[in-house]
Design a protein around this motif. Structure first.
Motif, PDB file in Angstrom:
ATOM      1  N   THR A  75     -13.658  -3.835  -8.432  1.00 41.18           N
ATOM      2  CA  THR A  75     -11.891  -5.560  -8.380  1.00 41.18           C
ATOM      3  C   THR A  75     -11.753  -5.037  -9.773  1.00 41.18           C
ATOM      4  O   THR A  75      -9.826  -5.128  -9.640  1.00 41.18           O
ATOM      5  CB  THR A  75     -12.941  -6.759  -8.585  1.00 41.18           C
ATOM      6  N   ARG A  88       1.683  -7.162  -4.709  1.00 38.31           N
ATOM      7  CA  ARG A  88       1.502  -8.732  -5.254  1.00 38.31           C
ATOM      8  C   ARG A  88       0.683  -9.227  -4.099  1.00 38.31           C
ATOM      9  O   ARG A  88       0.523 -10.193  -4.457  1.00 38.31           O
ATOM     10  CB  ARG A  88       3.071  -9.016  -5.631  1.00 38.31           C
ATOM     11  N   ARG A  89       0.835  -9.269  -2.601  1.00 40.92           N
ATOM     12  CA  ARG A  89       0.220  -9.716  -1.862  1.00 40.92           C
ATOM     13  C   ARG A  89      -0.939  -9.322  -2.173  1.00 40.92           C
ATOM     14  O   ARG A  89      -2.031 -10.172  -1.916  1.00 40.92           O
ATOM     15  CB  ARG A  89       0.543  -9.491  -0.723  1.00 40.92           C
ATOM     16  N   LEU A 126      -2.358  -8.166  -4.649  1.00 43.69           N
ATOM     17  CA  LEU A 126      -2.922  -9.395  -6.000  1.00 43.69           C
ATOM     18  C   LEU A 126      -3.463 -11.244  -5.737  1.00 43.69           C
ATOM     19  O   LEU A 126      -3.857 -11.615  -5.924  1.00 43.69           O
ATOM     20  CB  LEU A 126      -1.954  -8.756  -7.157  1.00 43.69           C
ATOM     21  N   GLU A 127      -2.742 -11.412  -4.608  1.00 46.21           N
ATOM     22  CA  GLU A 127      -2.722 -12.513  -4.062  1.00 46.21           C
ATOM     23  C   GLU A 127      -3.501 -12.963  -3.585  1.00 46.21           C
ATOM     24  O   GLU A 127      -3.805 -14.295  -2.654  1.00 46.21           O
ATOM     25  CB  GLU A 127      -1.293 -13.564  -3.863  1.00 46.21           C
ATOM     26  N   LEU A 128      -5.042 -12.343  -3.005  1.00 46.50           N
ATOM     27  CA  LEU A 128      -5.707 -12.317  -1.925  1.00 46.50           C
ATOM     28  C   LEU A 128      -7.406 -13.381  -2.421  1.00 46.50           C
ATOM     29  O   LEU A 128      -6.845 -12.665  -3.787  1.00 46.50           O
ATOM     30  CB  LEU A 128      -6.178 -10.722  -1.147  1.00 46.50           C
ATOM     31  N   PRO A 129      -7.458 -13.882  -1.858  1.00 43.50           N
ATOM     32  CA  PRO A 129      -8.503 -14.815  -2.645  1.00 43.50           C
ATOM     33  C   PRO A 129      -9.867 -14.085  -2.878  1.00 43.50           C
ATOM     34  O   PRO A 129     -10.025 -13.970  -4.188  1.00 43.50           O
ATOM     35  CB  PRO A 129      -8.999 -15.223  -1.207  1.00 43.50           C
ATOM     36  N   ARG A 147      -7.125  -3.594  -9.726  1.00 40.50           N
ATOM     37  CA  ARG A 147      -6.594  -4.549 -10.251  1.00 40.50           C
ATOM     38  C   ARG A 147      -5.611  -3.556 -11.117  1.00 40.50           C
ATOM     39  O   ARG A 147      -4.483  -4.061 -11.566  1.00 40.50           O
ATOM     40  CB  ARG A 147      -6.761  -5.597 -10.789  1.00 40.50           C
TER      41      ARG A 147
END
Length: 213
Positions: free
Chosen positions: A197, A178-179, A181-184, A201
């Motif tokens: 990408t 999840r971290r 996926l949360e990267l800019p 994902r």
């Protein structure tokens, strides 16, 4: 697998090492032994060789490709799955300092390699950091693998953490994914991001679904 000993020598000398060939080769042999430790399942010589191949292929994206190569050599040189937080990366960065001083690599180059190694703890290279972007992108390239190869990678990671109970591993692994996926942005280089990408994902989301079951 490529001749890693020759690749090590070329990177060290390209970074300005002034030590004799015997000393350079001895440091390389010590690193190879670390990467071949029996507890490793994903963070292996194959992973190292894959990173170096990507860096070679994409070298024009870096300002100092030989320093990126050296950072790849050191970034998981210390790897104990039982170490909490970024302890492995910090220990690897200190190992790089000691080894590169021994090799007579210039101080500014050593500082760059240490910084790059530490970046791999979170894979959040600053904007404009071409060297850090290439290293982090190469390290995360596995996420964009075809599904079967990705599943083999995920299974190898689980093997490295076989001492962790299943429920605890699932929760920890899901938090890491999840971290990501949360990267800019998963990938900093625009061309690599365009290629990697979407499949990355998709793989992460698919693994998260399996972990949550």
């Amino acid at each position: 697998m490529r001749d890693l000993a020759t690749a090590w020598r070329a990177a060290a000398q390209g970074a300005g090492a002034t030590a004799d060939d015997h000393t350079v080769d001895a440091e390389g042999s010590a690193l190879l032994a670390r990467w071949a430790e029996p507890h490793r399942r994903y963070h292996t010589l194959e992973h190292l060789a894959t990173l170096l191949a990507i860096i070679d292929e994409e070298a024009d994206r870096a300002d100092h490709p030989d320093l990126v190569r050296l950072a790849a050599w050191f970034h998981d040189a210390v790897y104990d799955p039982r170490t909490p937080g970024d302890g492995n990366e910090r220990a690897s960065a200190e190992l790089a300092l000691d080894a590169l001083v021994t090799l007579g690599v210039p101080t500014d180059a050593i500082d760059t390699v240490r910084r790059l190694v530490l970046l791999t703890a979170g894979h959040a290279a600053p904007a404009g950091d071409r060297d850090g972007s290439l290293l982090c992108d190469a390290d995360l390239a596995v996420l964009a693998s075809p599904p079967a190869a990705y599943d083999a990678y995920a299974a190898a990671v689980r093997e490295e953490y076989e001492f962790v109970p299943e429920a605890e591993f699932r929760a920890g692994r899901a938090a890491i994914l999840r971290r990501l996926l949360e990267l800019p942005a998963l990938y900093r280089n625009p061309d690599l991001a365009e290629r990697w990408t979407e499949p990355a994902r998709a793989n992460i989301i698919r693994e998260l679904g399996a972990l949550d079951r």
